[in-house]
Scaffold this motif. Structure first.
Motif, PDB file in Angstrom:
ATOM      1  N   UNK A 247       0.364-103.800  -0.056  1.00  0.00           N
ATOM      2  CA  UNK A 247       1.509-104.078  -0.143  1.00  0.00           C
ATOM      3  C   UNK A 247       1.770-105.374   1.487  1.00  0.00           C
ATOM      4  N   UNK A 248       1.127-105.486   1.332  1.00  0.00           N
ATOM      5  CA  UNK A 248       0.873-106.963   3.375  1.00  0.00           C
ATOM      6  C   UNK A 248       1.339-107.844   2.128  1.00  0.00           C
ATOM      7  N   UNK A 249      -0.111-108.260   1.503  1.00  0.00           N
ATOM      8  CA  UNK A 249       0.126-109.397   0.354  1.00  0.00           C
ATOM      9  C   UNK A 249       1.331-109.731  -0.272  1.00  0.00           C
ATOM     10  N   UNK A 250       2.064-108.737  -0.854  1.00  0.00           N
ATOM     11  CA  UNK A 250       3.222-109.140  -1.583  1.00  0.00           C
ATOM     12  C   UNK A 250       4.305-109.668  -0.933  1.00  0.00           C
ATOM     13  N   UNK A 260       3.817-114.642  -7.175  1.00  0.00           N
ATOM     14  CA  UNK A 260       2.678-113.829  -7.247  1.00  0.00           C
ATOM     15  C   UNK A 260       2.434-113.291  -7.910  1.00  0.00           C
ATOM     16  N   UNK A 261       1.212-113.197  -8.771  1.00  0.00           N
ATOM     17  CA  UNK A 261       0.462-112.463  -9.872  1.00  0.00           C
ATOM     18  C   UNK A 261      -0.512-111.716  -9.220  1.00  0.00           C
ATOM     19  N   UNK A 262      -0.669-110.865  -9.282  1.00  0.00           N
ATOM     20  CA  UNK A 262      -1.318-109.795  -7.416  1.00  0.00           C
ATOM     21  C   UNK A 262      -2.299-108.579  -9.234  1.00  0.00           C
ATOM     22  N   UNK A 263      -3.659-108.371  -8.576  1.00  0.00           N
ATOM     23  CA  UNK A 263      -4.271-108.012  -9.543  1.00  0.00           C
ATOM     24  C   UNK A 263      -4.586-106.739  -8.747  1.00  0.00           C
ATOM     25  N   UNK A 264      -4.097-105.631  -9.238  1.00  0.00           N
ATOM     26  CA  UNK A 264      -4.522-104.529  -8.850  1.00  0.00           C
ATOM     27  C   UNK A 264      -5.260-102.835  -8.947  1.00  0.00           C
ATOM     28  N   UNK A 265      -5.581-102.042  -8.131  1.00  0.00           N
ATOM     29  CA  UNK A 265      -6.502-100.926  -8.002  1.00  0.00           C
ATOM     30  C   UNK A 265      -5.326-100.421  -9.200  1.00  0.00           C
ATOM     31  N   UNK A 266      -5.956 -99.389  -9.920  1.00  0.00           N
ATOM     32  CA  UNK A 266      -5.238 -98.143 -10.759  1.00  0.00           C
ATOM     33  C   UNK A 266      -5.020 -96.843  -9.491  1.00  0.00           C
ATOM     34  N   UNK A 267      -5.081 -97.371  -8.720  1.00  0.00           N
ATOM     35  CA  UNK A 267      -4.567 -95.803  -7.825  1.00  0.00           C
ATOM     36  C   UNK A 267      -3.812 -96.550  -7.619  1.00  0.00           C
ATOM     37  N   UNK A 268      -3.422 -97.862  -7.166  1.00  0.00           N
ATOM     38  CA  UNK A 268      -1.585 -97.671  -6.186  1.00  0.00           C
ATOM     39  C   UNK A 268      -0.988 -97.163  -6.808  1.00  0.00           C
ATOM     40  N   UNK A 283       8.701 -90.086  -7.600  1.00  0.00           N
ATOM     41  CA  UNK A 283       7.938 -90.291  -6.293  1.00  0.00           C
ATOM     42  C   UNK A 283       7.701 -91.549  -6.401  1.00  0.00           C
ATOM     43  N   UNK A 284       6.358 -91.374  -6.015  1.00  0.00           N
ATOM     44  CA  UNK A 284       5.362 -92.013  -6.129  1.00  0.00           C
ATOM     45  C   UNK A 284       4.381 -91.884  -6.769  1.00  0.00           C
ATOM     46  N   UNK A 285       3.380 -92.440  -8.069  1.00  0.00           N
ATOM     47  CA  UNK A 285       2.841 -92.410  -8.974  1.00  0.00           C
ATOM     48  C   UNK A 285       1.702 -93.444  -9.011  1.00  0.00           C
ATOM     49  N   UNK A 286       0.054 -92.978  -9.550  1.00  0.00           N
ATOM     50  CA  UNK A 286      -0.730 -94.352  -9.634  1.00  0.00           C
ATOM     51  C   UNK A 286      -0.715 -95.617 -11.030  1.00  0.00           C
ATOM     52  N   UNK A 287      -0.957 -96.104 -10.282  1.00  0.00           N
ATOM     53  CA  UNK A 287      -0.320 -97.318 -11.613  1.00  0.00           C
ATOM     54  C   UNK A 287      -1.040 -97.176 -12.374  1.00  0.00           C
ATOM     55  N   UNK A 288      -2.104 -96.758 -12.816  1.00  0.00           N
ATOM     56  CA  UNK A 288      -2.716 -96.738 -14.044  1.00  0.00           C
ATOM     57  C   UNK A 288      -1.877 -95.165 -14.603  1.00  0.00           C
ATOM     58  N   UNK A 289      -1.882 -93.988 -13.602  1.00  0.00           N
ATOM     59  CA  UNK A 289      -0.444 -92.983 -14.119  1.00  0.00           C
ATOM     60  C   UNK A 289       0.621 -93.468 -15.683  1.00  0.00           C
ATOM     61  N   UNK A 290       0.977 -94.553 -14.739  1.00  0.00           N
ATOM     62  CA  UNK A 290       2.563 -94.764 -15.339  1.00  0.00           C
ATOM     63  C   UNK A 290       2.633 -95.804 -16.301  1.00  0.00           C
ATOM     64  N   UNK A 291       0.939 -96.512 -16.051  1.00  0.00           N
ATOM     65  CA  UNK A 291       0.944 -96.865 -17.751  1.00  0.00           C
ATOM     66  C   UNK A 291       0.947 -96.363 -18.485  1.00  0.00           C
ATOM     67  N   UNK A 349      -6.916-101.641 -19.009  1.00  0.00           N
ATOM     68  CA  UNK A 349      -8.729-102.283 -17.927  1.00  0.00           C
ATOM     69  C   UNK A 349      -8.464-103.820 -16.935  1.00  0.00           C
ATOM     70  N   UNK A 350      -7.458-104.026 -17.203  1.00  0.00           N
ATOM     71  CA  UNK A 350      -6.923-105.103 -15.864  1.00  0.00           C
ATOM     72  C   UNK A 350      -5.052-104.354 -16.216  1.00  0.00           C
ATOM     73  N   UNK A 351      -4.777-104.069 -13.903  1.00  0.00           N
ATOM     74  CA  UNK A 351      -3.178-103.905 -14.295  1.00  0.00           C
ATOM     75  C   UNK A 351      -3.209-104.812 -12.514  1.00  0.00           C
ATOM     76  N   UNK A 352      -1.540-105.655 -12.935  1.00  0.00           N
ATOM     77  CA  UNK A 352      -1.021-106.779 -12.356  1.00  0.00           C
ATOM     78  C   UNK A 352      -0.021-106.144 -11.803  1.00  0.00           C
TER      79      UNK A 352
END
Length: 437
Positions: A247-250, A260-268, A283-291, A349-352
């Motif tokens: 969040x702070x980086x974005x 910016x195009x930022x690679x993130x952790x699956x748990x973000x 509500x908030x969900x893990x990026x991996x679960x959204x995908x 394998x990768x999340x951005x």
């Protein structure tokens, strides 16, 4: 016979008498001379410009470790060693104008596609180099002893080369950098001017010294400083922020108005903003679960593999509009979550995440491959120009050495021609510019 014709025939005849290796060396020397003549104009004294040329030529010619002693052995022995040591560690010239000139030279030759922030671990023993300590490398997931730095790489269709640097000094932060300059001056060296905070890029810079700079702050500040100093039109920044701050980086890049195009952790944790997709309103969900919930929307995308030039690979890709949760509603910005599957039966394998929300998924995936391209290039070429080889207590000396090594690296890339050292070409600049229009 016309004198011009005679001259051309003499050149052809001279080239015919030289083998491929000699022709290549001559080409590298010609490119290096042209590059140095342009980027060293900020050095006011002619002897400084000549020492810069000597240092770059030495970095390119010296085998093994690129120490000042080994570089001097290529050009003149002990007397040259003392002169080059003063030029790097104790002189007063400012490295930033050279880095800026290098970026602008490259942009005029081969237009910029994206900036890539690439971490560089520098293993070192002892305590005789600036910034050495026991460090945790979040990208490798392990402890090591040495220095950590971030290179800001210029990437285009034909060139991949570093143009900016920042050394991670966690115990000191930016105040520590200033203290290092002052300590050198107090010890009797000429030192270098202590850099001020400078104006911001948009509103993302100019906050002044930050005690105890974090790893994420080091990476982000290095990029923003490099882009601000270059003064070129905005281009995307690609960086890996897994486990170092999302969040702070974005937010900092958004405030600086730099895409910016930022690679993130699956748990973000993210918020789905598209009401037509699963997870909206949950509500908030893990990026991996959204995908994983939108696997049915995946589409194949072909991309050139920088590890194996000439080879093309395929991935499955899906993109979802999301928002980064933030306590401040004013900082909740719309983003695009991009997932790549190299194996359709496994998790992505990768999340951005990116604020380039209008860019289609296919060119966006190809744009992310600039990071892979830089990783390959840095593995192959960083050691060849001695970017890790400075050994000294002087922080200005470290900056001057990596600046000279960056010029040498650029000369190698430019003289190699298309492909930049076998790292592979990625035809994405037109897409990137269209998305930024």
């Amino acid at each position: 016979m016309n004198t011009v014709v005679r001259k051309e025939l003499s050149v052809v005849g001279a080239q015919a008498g030289r083998g491929p290796a000699r022709l290549h060396r001559d080409h590298v020397a010609e490119v290096t001379e042209d590059l140095c003549s342009t980027v060293f104009t900020s050095l006011r004294r002619r002897d400084q410009r000549e020492k810069g040329r000597q240092y770059v030529r030495g970095l390119l010619a010296t085998r093994g470790r690129k120490s000042i002693r080994n570089i001097a052995a290529q050009i003149g022995g002990p007397a040259a060693e003392q002169s080059l040591h003063h030029f790097i560690s104790s002189s007063t010239w400012d490295w930033q104008p050279i880095r800026t000139a290098l970026s602008r030279y490259l942009e005029s030759s081969t237009p910029l596609t994206a900036w890539v922030a690439q971490p560089m671990a520098i293993p070192k023993g002892g305590d005789h180099s600036v910034g050495v300590g026991h460090r945790f490398d979040p990208h490798q997931g392990q402890m090591f002893r040495g220095q950590q730095a971030f290179g800001i790489w210029f990437t285009s269709a034909d060139v991949i080369t570093p143009v900016g640097w920042r050394l991670f000094l966690p115990e000191q932060g930016e105040e520590g950098e200033a203290a290092a300059y002052e300590a050198q001056a107090a010890a009797g060296g000429e030192g270098a001017p202590v850099p001020g905070p400078g104006p911001g890029l948009g509103s993302g810079l100019g906050s002044g010294p930050v005690p105890g700079e974090s790893y994420e702050e080091c990476a982000t500040t290095g990029v923003l400083d490099t882009v601000r100093q270059c003064g070129m039109p905005p281009r995307p920044v690609i960086m890996d922020i897994r486990d170092i701050g999302t969040r702070s980086t974005m937010n900092r890049f958004a405030e600086a108005r730099l895409p910016v195009v930022a690679r993130i952790s699956p748990s973000t944790r993210l918020l789905v903003t598209d009401p037509a997709l699963p997870g909206h309103g949950a509500g908030t969900l893990a990026a991996r679960d959204i995908l994983q919930s939108v696997k049915g929307l995946r589409a194949p995308v072909e991309w050139p593999d920088p590890v194996h030039p000439g080879m093309r690979r395929n991935s499955l890709v899906a993109a979802v509009r999301v928002m980064m949760p933030d306590p401040s509603p004013a900082r909740r910005r719309h983003l695009l979550l991009l997932g790549e599957w190299t194996d359709p039966r496994r998790l992505p394998s990768q999340l951005w995440v990116t604020d380039l929300v209008r860019m289609p998924a296919a060119p966006l995936l190809r744009l992310t491959k600039q990071a892979r391209r830089v990783a390959v290039a840095s593995t192959q070429s960083v050691q060849e120009v001695g970017l890790r080889d400075f050994a000294g207590r002087s922080l200005p000396g470290w900056h001057r050495h990596v600046t000279m090594a960056s010029v040498a690296h650029a000369a190698r890339c430019l003289s190699a021609g298309a492909g930049a050292g076998g790292a592979g070409r990625l035809a994405v600049p037109a897409y990137a510019r269209a998305a930024l229009a």
